[in-house]
Design a protein around this motif. Structure first.
Motif, PDB file in Angstrom:
ATOM      1  N   PRO A  34       0.818  -1.221   0.000  1.00  0.00           N
ATOM      2  CA  PRO A  34       0.000   0.000   0.000  1.00  0.00           C
ATOM      3  C   PRO A  34       0.851   1.270   0.000  1.00  0.00           C
ATOM      4  CG  PRO A  34      -0.937  -1.585   1.515  1.00  0.00           C
ATOM      5  CD  PRO A  34       0.396  -2.140   1.066  1.00  0.00           C
ATOM      6  N   ALA A  35       1.986   1.245   0.685  1.00  0.00           N
ATOM      7  CA  ALA A  35       2.869   2.411   0.713  1.00  0.00           C
ATOM      8  C   ALA A  35       3.401   2.714  -0.683  1.00  0.00           C
ATOM      9  CB  ALA A  35       4.028   2.183   1.676  1.00  0.00           C
ATOM     10  N   ARG A  36       3.795   1.691  -1.416  1.00  0.00           N
ATOM     11  CA  ARG A  36       4.318   1.883  -2.765  1.00  0.00           C
ATOM     12  C   ARG A  36       3.227   2.399  -3.705  1.00  0.00           C
ATOM     13  NH1 ARG A  36       6.719  -2.877  -5.350  1.00  0.00           N
ATOM     14  NH2 ARG A  36       7.868  -1.376  -6.603  1.00  0.00           N
ATOM     15  N   VAL A  37       2.036   1.813  -3.613  1.00  0.00           N
ATOM     16  CA  VAL A  37       0.928   2.245  -4.472  1.00  0.00           C
ATOM     17  C   VAL A  37       0.554   3.687  -4.152  1.00  0.00           C
ATOM     18  CG1 VAL A  37      -1.529   1.887  -4.975  1.00  0.00           C
ATOM     19  CG2 VAL A  37       0.053  -0.066  -4.968  1.00  0.00           C
ATOM     20  N   PHE A  38       0.470   4.020  -2.877  1.00  0.00           N
ATOM     21  CA  PHE A  38       0.128   5.381  -2.481  1.00  0.00           C
ATOM     22  C   PHE A  38       1.172   6.374  -2.988  1.00  0.00           C
ATOM     23  CE2 PHE A  38       0.160   8.962   0.500  1.00  0.00           C
ATOM     24  CZ  PHE A  38      -1.140   9.390   0.353  1.00  0.00           C
ATOM     25  N   GLU A  46      -1.589  13.344 -12.702  1.00  0.00           N
ATOM     26  CA  GLU A  46      -3.054  13.332 -12.621  1.00  0.00           C
ATOM     27  C   GLU A  46      -3.558  12.968 -11.240  1.00  0.00           C
ATOM     28  OE1 GLU A  46      -4.791  10.817 -15.567  1.00  0.00           O
ATOM     29  OE2 GLU A  46      -4.059  12.020 -17.235  1.00  0.00           O
ATOM     30  N   GLY A  47      -2.725  12.357 -10.426  1.00  0.00           N
ATOM     31  CA  GLY A  47      -3.170  11.886  -9.119  1.00  0.00           C
ATOM     32  C   GLY A  47      -4.021  10.640  -9.230  1.00  0.00           C
ATOM     33  N   SER A  48      -4.013  10.014 -10.400  1.00  0.00           N
ATOM     34  CA  SER A  48      -4.788   8.784 -10.580  1.00  0.00           C
ATOM     35  C   SER A  48      -4.089   7.884 -11.585  1.00  0.00           C
ATOM     36  CB  SER A  48      -6.208   9.090 -11.050  1.00  0.00           C
ATOM     37  OG  SER A  48      -6.217   9.505 -12.392  1.00  0.00           O
ATOM     38  N   MET A  49      -4.308   6.596 -11.416  1.00  0.00           N
ATOM     39  CA  MET A  49      -3.736   5.604 -12.319  1.00  0.00           C
ATOM     40  C   MET A  49      -4.668   4.393 -12.343  1.00  0.00           C
ATOM     41  SD  MET A  49       0.236   5.811 -11.022  1.00  0.00           S
ATOM     42  CE  MET A  49       1.041   5.033 -12.403  1.00  0.00           C
ATOM     43  N   THR A  50      -4.560   3.620 -13.404  1.00  0.00           N
ATOM     44  CA  THR A  50      -5.291   2.355 -13.479  1.00  0.00           C
ATOM     45  C   THR A  50      -4.456   1.270 -12.816  1.00  0.00           C
ATOM     46  OG1 THR A  50      -4.291   1.688 -15.563  1.00  0.00           O
ATOM     47  CG2 THR A  50      -6.335   3.029 -15.694  1.00  0.00           C
ATOM     48  N   SER A  51      -5.082   0.139 -12.603  1.00  0.00           N
ATOM     49  CA  SER A  51      -4.369  -1.010 -12.063  1.00  0.00           C
ATOM     50  C   SER A  51      -3.194  -1.392 -12.956  1.00  0.00           C
ATOM     51  CB  SER A  51      -5.339  -2.193 -11.910  1.00  0.00           C
ATOM     52  OG  SER A  51      -4.656  -3.320 -11.425  1.00  0.00           O
ATOM     53  N   ALA A  52      -3.426  -1.383 -14.269  1.00  0.00           N
ATOM     54  CA  ALA A  52      -2.367  -1.745 -15.211  1.00  0.00           C
ATOM     55  C   ALA A  52      -1.198  -0.758 -15.130  1.00  0.00           C
ATOM     56  CB  ALA A  52      -2.922  -1.794 -16.631  1.00  0.00           C
ATOM     57  N   GLU A  53      -1.505   0.529 -15.027  1.00  0.00           N
ATOM     58  CA  GLU A  53      -0.448   1.535 -14.931  1.00  0.00           C
ATOM     59  C   GLU A  53       0.360   1.362 -13.644  1.00  0.00           C
ATOM     60  OE1 GLU A  53      -2.629   5.110 -17.480  1.00  0.00           O
ATOM     61  OE2 GLU A  53      -2.986   4.952 -15.314  1.00  0.00           O
ATOM     62  N   LEU A  54      -0.350   1.116 -12.535  1.00  0.00           N
ATOM     63  CA  LEU A  54       0.345   0.897 -11.273  1.00  0.00           C
ATOM     64  C   LEU A  54       1.210  -0.353 -11.345  1.00  0.00           C
ATOM     65  CD1 LEU A  54      -2.538   1.862  -8.850  1.00  0.00           C
ATOM     66  CD2 LEU A  54      -0.256   2.924  -8.887  1.00  0.00           C
ATOM     67  N   GLY A  55       0.645  -1.422 -11.901  1.00  0.00           N
ATOM     68  CA  GLY A  55       1.399  -2.661 -12.027  1.00  0.00           C
ATOM     69  C   GLY A  55       2.646  -2.486 -12.862  1.00  0.00           C
ATOM     70  N   GLU A  56       2.524  -1.753 -13.969  1.00  0.00           N
ATOM     71  CA  GLU A  56       3.664  -1.517 -14.852  1.00  0.00           C
ATOM     72  C   GLU A  56       4.727  -0.671 -14.166  1.00  0.00           C
ATOM     73  OE1 GLU A  56       4.688   0.812 -19.019  1.00  0.00           O
ATOM     74  OE2 GLU A  56       2.627   0.165 -18.651  1.00  0.00           O
ATOM     75  N   GLN A  57       4.300   0.414 -13.541  1.00  0.00           N
ATOM     76  CA  GLN A  57       5.271   1.306 -12.902  1.00  0.00           C
ATOM     77  C   GLN A  57       5.983   0.628 -11.740  1.00  0.00           C
ATOM     78  OE1 GLN A  57       4.024   5.296 -11.874  1.00  0.00           O
ATOM     79  NE2 GLN A  57       5.599   5.474 -10.320  1.00  0.00           N
ATOM     80  N   ALA A  63      -3.064  -8.597  -8.588  1.00  0.00           N
ATOM     81  CA  ALA A  63      -3.549  -8.962  -7.249  1.00  0.00           C
ATOM     82  C   ALA A  63      -2.908  -8.077  -6.176  1.00  0.00           C
ATOM     83  CB  ALA A  63      -3.265 -10.433  -6.964  1.00  0.00           C
ATOM     84  N   ALA A  64      -1.628  -7.775  -6.335  1.00  0.00           N
ATOM     85  CA  ALA A  64      -0.943  -6.903  -5.374  1.00  0.00           C
ATOM     86  C   ALA A  64      -1.527  -5.491  -5.419  1.00  0.00           C
ATOM     87  CB  ALA A  64       0.557  -6.874  -5.656  1.00  0.00           C
ATOM     88  N   SER A  66      -4.588  -4.710  -6.367  1.00  0.00           N
ATOM     89  CA  SER A  66      -5.941  -4.802  -5.817  1.00  0.00           C
ATOM     90  C   SER A  66      -5.924  -4.805  -4.288  1.00  0.00           C
ATOM     91  CB  SER A  66      -6.618  -6.063  -6.336  1.00  0.00           C
ATOM     92  OG  SER A  66      -7.903  -6.192  -5.787  1.00  0.00           O
ATOM     93  N   GLY A  67      -5.062  -5.595  -3.704  1.00  0.00           N
ATOM     94  CA  GLY A  67      -4.971  -5.657  -2.243  1.00  0.00           C
ATOM     95  C   GLY A  67      -4.534  -4.335  -1.646  1.00  0.00           C
ATOM     96  N   ALA A  68      -3.553  -3.699  -2.281  1.00  0.00           N
ATOM     97  CA  ALA A  68      -3.064  -2.418  -1.780  1.00  0.00           C
ATOM     98  C   ALA A  68      -4.136  -1.342  -1.875  1.00  0.00           C
ATOM     99  CB  ALA A  68      -1.815  -2.001  -2.560  1.00  0.00           C
ATOM    100  N   VAL A  69      -4.835  -1.305  -3.001  1.00  0.00           N
ATOM    101  CA  VAL A  69      -5.888  -0.306  -3.195  1.00  0.00           C
ATOM    102  C   VAL A  69      -7.037  -0.539  -2.225  1.00  0.00           C
ATOM    103  CG1 VAL A  69      -7.642   0.508  -4.814  1.00  0.00           C
ATOM    104  CG2 VAL A  69      -5.289   0.256  -5.565  1.00  0.00           C
ATOM    105  N   ARG A  70      -7.399  -1.782  -2.005  1.00  0.00           N
ATOM    106  CA  ARG A  70      -8.471  -2.091  -1.055  1.00  0.00           C
ATOM    107  C   ARG A  70      -8.109  -1.536   0.335  1.00  0.00           C
ATOM    108  NH1 ARG A  70      -9.271  -6.788  -2.481  1.00  0.00           N
ATOM    109  NH2 ARG A  70      -7.630  -7.815  -1.343  1.00  0.00           N
ATOM    110  N   TYR A  71      -6.887  -1.781   0.769  1.00  0.00           N
ATOM    111  CA  TYR A  71      -6.437  -1.278   2.060  1.00  0.00           C
ATOM    112  C   TYR A  71      -6.456   0.255   2.090  1.00  0.00           C
ATOM    113  CZ  TYR A  71      -3.510  -0.057   5.994  1.00  0.00           C
ATOM    114  OH  TYR A  71      -3.049   0.512   7.141  1.00  0.00           O
ATOM    115  N   LEU A  72      -5.896   0.880   1.063  1.00  0.00           N
ATOM    116  CA  LEU A  72      -5.835   2.347   1.014  1.00  0.00           C
ATOM    117  C   LEU A  72      -7.225   2.969   0.972  1.00  0.00           C
ATOM    118  CD1 LEU A  72      -2.846   2.697  -1.463  1.00  0.00           C
ATOM    119  CD2 LEU A  72      -2.827   3.286   0.983  1.00  0.00           C
ATOM    120  N   ALA A  73      -8.159   2.329   0.276  1.00  0.00           N
ATOM    121  CA  ALA A  73      -9.534   2.838   0.221  1.00  0.00           C
ATOM    122  C   ALA A  73     -10.181   2.739   1.603  1.00  0.00           C
ATOM    123  CB  ALA A  73     -10.346   2.069  -0.817  1.00  0.00           C
TER     124      ALA A  73
END
Length: 165
Positions: A34-38, A46-57, A63-64, A66-73
Motif C-alpha cells: 500500500p505504501a508503494r501504491v500510495f 493526474e493523481g490517478s492511475m489504473t491497475s495496469a499503470e500501477l502494475g507496470e510502474q 492482485a498486489a 488490488s490488495g493495496a488499493v483495497r487497504y488504502l480505500a
C-alpha cells in the motif's frame, strides 16, 4: 508507457522517489505494498492511475495492486473511480487525502475510548492497571478534541494558501 515516461520526467528519478517515500511510510507503520501504491499515485501528475499503470510502474501483479488499493480505500487514502464509458477503474489520491485520512480516524478513536472506559470499569479505577487505562483514555479524549481543532485550522490555512479545493 507509464505517466512518468510520457510526461518528460526522469522515470528513474520518479521511481527512486516512490520507493524512498514508500520506505518512509513503511517506517511509520504502513504496509509495504500500500505504501508503494500510495507513493506512486501521489507522484503522478493526474493523481490517478489504473491497475495496469500501477502494475507496470511498480512491477507488481494485479492482485498486489488490488490488495493495496483495497487497504488504502479502507483508510480513506485513495478513491476508486470508473472511467467514463468504461468498466476500467482508476484509483485516485486527492489533494486533501491526509485531511480525510485523519478526519476519518474519529470513529476509531471513539471505539478505542469506549473500550478504554470499559477497561477502567472492569479493572477498577483504583488499581494500577485501571489508572493506566484512565490515563490512556484521557489521552485519546484530549487527542480527539485537539485533532478537531487542528483540522479546522488546517482547512482554513489550506483554503488561504491553495484556494477552495
Amino acid at each position: 508507457m507509464t505517466e512518468s515516461a510520457g510526461s518528460g520526467r526522469d522515470a528513474e528519478a520518479v521511481s527512486r522517489f516512490v520507493e524512498s517515500f514508500a520506505a518512509q511510510l513503511v517506517e511509520a507503520g504502513l504496509a509495504r505494498m500500500p505504501a508503494r501504491v500510495f507513493a506512486a499515485l501521489l507522484s503522478s501528475d493526474e493523481g490517478s492511475m489504473t491497475s495496469a499503470e500501477l502494475g507496470e510502474q511498480l512491477r507488481i501483479s494485479p492482485a498486489a495492486v488490488s490488495g493495496a488499493v483495497r487497504y488504502l480505500a479502507q483508510q480513506h487514502m485513495v478513491a476508486r473511480e470508473r472511467e467514463p464509458g468504461s468498466r476500467r477503474e482508476r484509483y485516485r489520491v486527492h489533494g486533501d487525502q491526509w485531511y480525510e485520512a485523519l478526519t476519518n480516524r474519529e470513529t476509531v478513536l471513539k471505539r478505542w475510548e469506549g473500550a478504554l472506559r470499559e477497561g477502567v470499569t472492569s479493572l477498577g479505577a483504583d488499581t494500577p492497571a485501571g489508572r493506566r487505562m484512565a490515563e490512556t483514555l484521557a489521552f485519546f479524549e484530549f487527542l480527539e478534541d485537539e485533532l478537531a481543532e487542528l483540522m479546522e485550522r488546517w482547512r482554513v490555512h489550506r483554503e488561504e494558501r491553495f484556494g477552495a479545493g
